[in-house]
Design a protein around this motif. Structure first.
Motif, short mmCIF file in Angstrom:
data_model
loop_
_atom_site.label_atom_id
_atom_site.label_comp_id
_atom_site.label_asym_id
_atom_site.label_seq_id
_atom_site.Cartn_x
_atom_site.Cartn_y
_atom_site.Cartn_z
N VAL A 362 15.88 14.27 -16.30
CA VAL A 362 15.22 13.05 -15.72
C VAL A 362 14.57 11.96 -16.45
O VAL A 362 14.28 12.14 -16.87
CB VAL A 362 14.38 13.73 -14.15
CG1 VAL A 362 14.79 14.85 -13.57
CG2 VAL A 362 12.73 14.46 -14.76
N VAL A 363 14.33 11.08 -15.97
CA VAL A 363 13.33 9.20 -16.33
C VAL A 363 12.17 9.61 -16.55
O VAL A 363 11.44 9.56 -15.25
CB VAL A 363 13.81 8.61 -16.04
CG1 VAL A 363 13.47 7.49 -17.58
CG2 VAL A 363 15.30 8.66 -16.50
N PHE A 364 11.38 9.56 -17.23
CA PHE A 364 10.12 10.17 -16.68
C PHE A 364 9.43 8.46 -16.75
O PHE A 364 9.95 7.12 -17.08
CB PHE A 364 8.84 10.41 -18.19
CG PHE A 364 9.17 8.75 -19.58
CD1 PHE A 364 10.37 9.88 -20.48
CD2 PHE A 364 8.57 8.44 -20.06
CE1 PHE A 364 11.16 8.64 -21.53
CE2 PHE A 364 8.93 6.98 -21.04
CZ PHE A 364 9.58 8.34 -21.78
N GLY A 365 8.52 8.11 -16.05
CA GLY A 365 7.69 7.53 -15.11
C GLY A 365 7.61 5.80 -16.39
O GLY A 365 6.98 4.80 -15.81
N ALA A 366 6.41 6.38 -17.06
CA ALA A 366 6.25 5.77 -18.03
C ALA A 366 7.12 4.74 -18.43
O ALA A 366 6.67 3.39 -18.86
CB ALA A 366 5.27 6.36 -19.27
N ALA A 367 8.10 4.94 -18.38
CA ALA A 367 9.51 4.13 -18.79
C ALA A 367 9.47 3.45 -17.69
O ALA A 367 10.30 1.75 -18.59
CB ALA A 367 11.12 4.84 -18.95
N PHE A 368 8.90 2.77 -16.84
CA PHE A 368 9.44 2.23 -15.34
C PHE A 368 8.10 1.78 -15.29
O PHE A 368 7.90 1.30 -13.83
CB PHE A 368 9.70 2.76 -14.12
CG PHE A 368 10.87 3.59 -14.43
CD1 PHE A 368 12.19 3.14 -14.84
CD2 PHE A 368 10.97 4.90 -14.12
CE1 PHE A 368 13.44 3.35 -14.14
CE2 PHE A 368 12.11 5.52 -15.01
CZ PHE A 368 13.42 4.90 -14.63
N GLY A 369 6.61 2.05 -16.01
CA GLY A 369 5.45 1.51 -16.15
C GLY A 369 4.70 1.43 -14.32
O GLY A 369 3.28 1.48 -14.49
N VAL A 370 4.82 2.74 -14.45
CA VAL A 370 4.30 3.43 -13.03
C VAL A 370 4.29 5.17 -13.27
O VAL A 370 5.06 5.72 -13.28
CB VAL A 370 4.41 3.40 -11.61
CG1 VAL A 370 3.34 4.25 -10.50
CG2 VAL A 370 3.87 2.03 -11.51
N SER A 371 2.71 6.20 -14.11
CA SER A 371 2.88 7.07 -14.16
C SER A 371 1.85 7.77 -12.80
O SER A 371 1.06 6.69 -13.02
CB SER A 371 2.64 7.32 -15.36
OG SER A 371 3.58 6.82 -16.32
N PRO A 372 1.10 9.08 -13.08
CA PRO A 372 2.78 9.98 -13.73
C PRO A 372 3.80 10.28 -12.42
O PRO A 372 3.24 10.97 -12.11
CB PRO A 372 1.79 11.17 -13.87
CG PRO A 372 0.71 11.08 -12.81
CD PRO A 372 0.36 9.78 -11.97
N ASN A 373 4.66 9.58 -12.89
CA ASN A 373 5.84 9.96 -12.16
C ASN A 373 7.71 10.39 -12.30
O ASN A 373 7.03 10.08 -14.23
CB ASN A 373 6.16 8.62 -11.24
CG ASN A 373 5.13 7.87 -9.94
OD1 ASN A 373 4.37 8.17 -10.55
ND2 ASN A 373 5.56 8.20 -8.90
#
Ligand SMILES: Cc1ncc(COP(=O)(O)O)c(C=O)c1O
Length: 400
Positions: A362-373
């Protein structure tokens, strides 16, 4: 003096492509990997579209074309905007590029000067901030978390606008969350923009046709005609027509902007693939009857994934309106330790441990600018999704 451009120091390679590559490497090494990272439908391109490409080859449509698109495709795009969005454009207001990605990039390259700010609501498609940086601008991200269903509020937009703001990049339904703005929610944002005439709007409507449960897609220039003269409406055939590899995207907007974008393209790639352009003519003008059954399949898969992920204690997975992604929060799992001994400090640690211990990518949320998702793409088979979600459940049950 270093050999590589300093511009490159400002950007990072696409993390989604990195995850897909890593999963492919593990698979090649013999690991049992299920990739939920890809941003493309698993359906084949419809036969009528493939046939149109074969005909184009047979007819010798294999030469350079006009830099930003053949007239036939531009006419099909004009018709599409009228048919689907009730927007009136002329062919002179239309540009075609090598994927939606190039079109967005051209627009930023054609307009940004150092110091110019671009508002990017987060979670965002990974390329927006880096494209802004490559073009010499400054991305201003606005965090829109799970509490606002990953949507930006008018107040947030108002607060982010400065005299230096040049663009707002808007994307609905969204990659990575699948969130779609209703007419009223979008009107709230366009009302703000009407008060700030120096801000332009770049709307990325790539997932327009992938909308579920009766969600009514709408695009900003349709919702607020007062913004027509400063809106670039971007779309493409990649997602709805399962044509990611054909590389055709397009946009319509004010003629002076379109001309400037053409200039950028004329000195970089020239025309998008001639054969793909003829295939795109068929995609836009031809039968659209495969969209509904494809969407039915996507809804079934979305529901399956949402249900299985929401069954995990510590995880929260909203039901999105469109696209083929879900973006669950794993707030309740941060600080735990996996069965394999990995400390889940953040979403990147979660995604890494999940891949290593279960083979689910899966792709970690930090890559999309909102965490922790994390982002799950459900554009894969029901069987693969069931198996992947079962592994995620087992992984999470093993966290202590
Ligand atoms: C929101 C969004 N915009 C644009 C693109 C790029 O589309 P294309 O493959 O046509 O370049 C993608 C692809 O992942 C996307 O998710």
């Amino acid at each position: 003096m270093t050999f590589l451009s300093a511009t490159l120091d400002r950007v990072k390679p696409s993390p989604t492509i990195a995850v897909t590559t890593k999963a492919a490497e593990l698979k090649a090494a013999g690991r049992d990997v299920i990739g939920l990272g890809a941003g493309e439908p698993d359906f084949d391109t419809p036969q009528s579209i493939k046939d149109a490409a074969v005909v184009a080859i047979a007819l010798g449509k294999t030469k350079y074309t006009a830099v930003d698109g053949i007239p036939e495709l531009k006419s099909a795009i004009v018709d599409k905007f009228k048919r689907d969005n009730n927007l009136d454009y002329t062919t002179a207001q239309v540009t075609v590029g090598t994927g939606g990605k190039q079109v967005l990039y051209n627009a930023l390259m054609a307009t940004l000067n150092p110091g110019d700010e671009v508002i990017v609501p987060a979670p965002y498609w990974v390329s927006y901030p880096d494209m802004v940086l490559l073009a010499g601008g400054t991305p201003v991200t606005v965090s829109c978390g799970i509490e606002s269903a990953f949507k930006m509020t008018p107040e947030q937009l108002e607060a982010a606008i400065t005299p230096k703001t040049k663009w707002l990049i808007f994307n609905s339904p969204s990659n990575p969350t699948g969130a779609g703005y209703s007419h009223d929610e979008l009107k709230g944002l366009t009302d703000v923009l009407m008060r700030h005439p120096h801000v332009w709007l770049m709307t990325d409507d790539m997932y327009e046709h992938l909308a579920y449960d009766g969600f009514q897609f709408c695009t900003p220039a349709e919702v607020e005609p007062g913004l027509y003269d400063r809106t670039l409406t971007v779309n493409g055939v990649s997602k709805a027509y399962s044509m990611t590899g054909w590389r055709i995207g397009y946009a319509a907007g004010p003629e002076a902007l379109i001309k400037a974008m053409r200039k950028v393209q004329s000195q970089s790639t020239s025309n998008p693939c001639s054969i793909s352009q003829w295939a795109a003519v068929e995609a836009l003008n031809g039968p659209q009857d495969f969209l509904a059954p494809n969407n039915e399949m996507f809804v079934r898969r979305r529901n399956l994934v949402v249900e299985m992920l929401n069954a995990i204690e510590g995880m929260e997975c909203p039901v999105p309106e469109g696209a083929f992604y879900v973006y669950p929060s794993l707030k309740g799992l941060i600080g735990k330790t996996s069965a394999g001994g990995a400390l889940i400090t953040d979403d990147e640690a979660f995604a890494t441990a999940l891949l290593e211990e279960t083979g689910v990518a899966v792709v970690f949320g930090a890559a999309f600018g909102v965490s922790p998702n994390f982002r799950v793409s459900y554009a894969t088979s029901d069987e693969a999704l069931k198996e992947a979600c079962t592994r995620i459940q087992t992984f999470c049950a093993g966290l202590t």
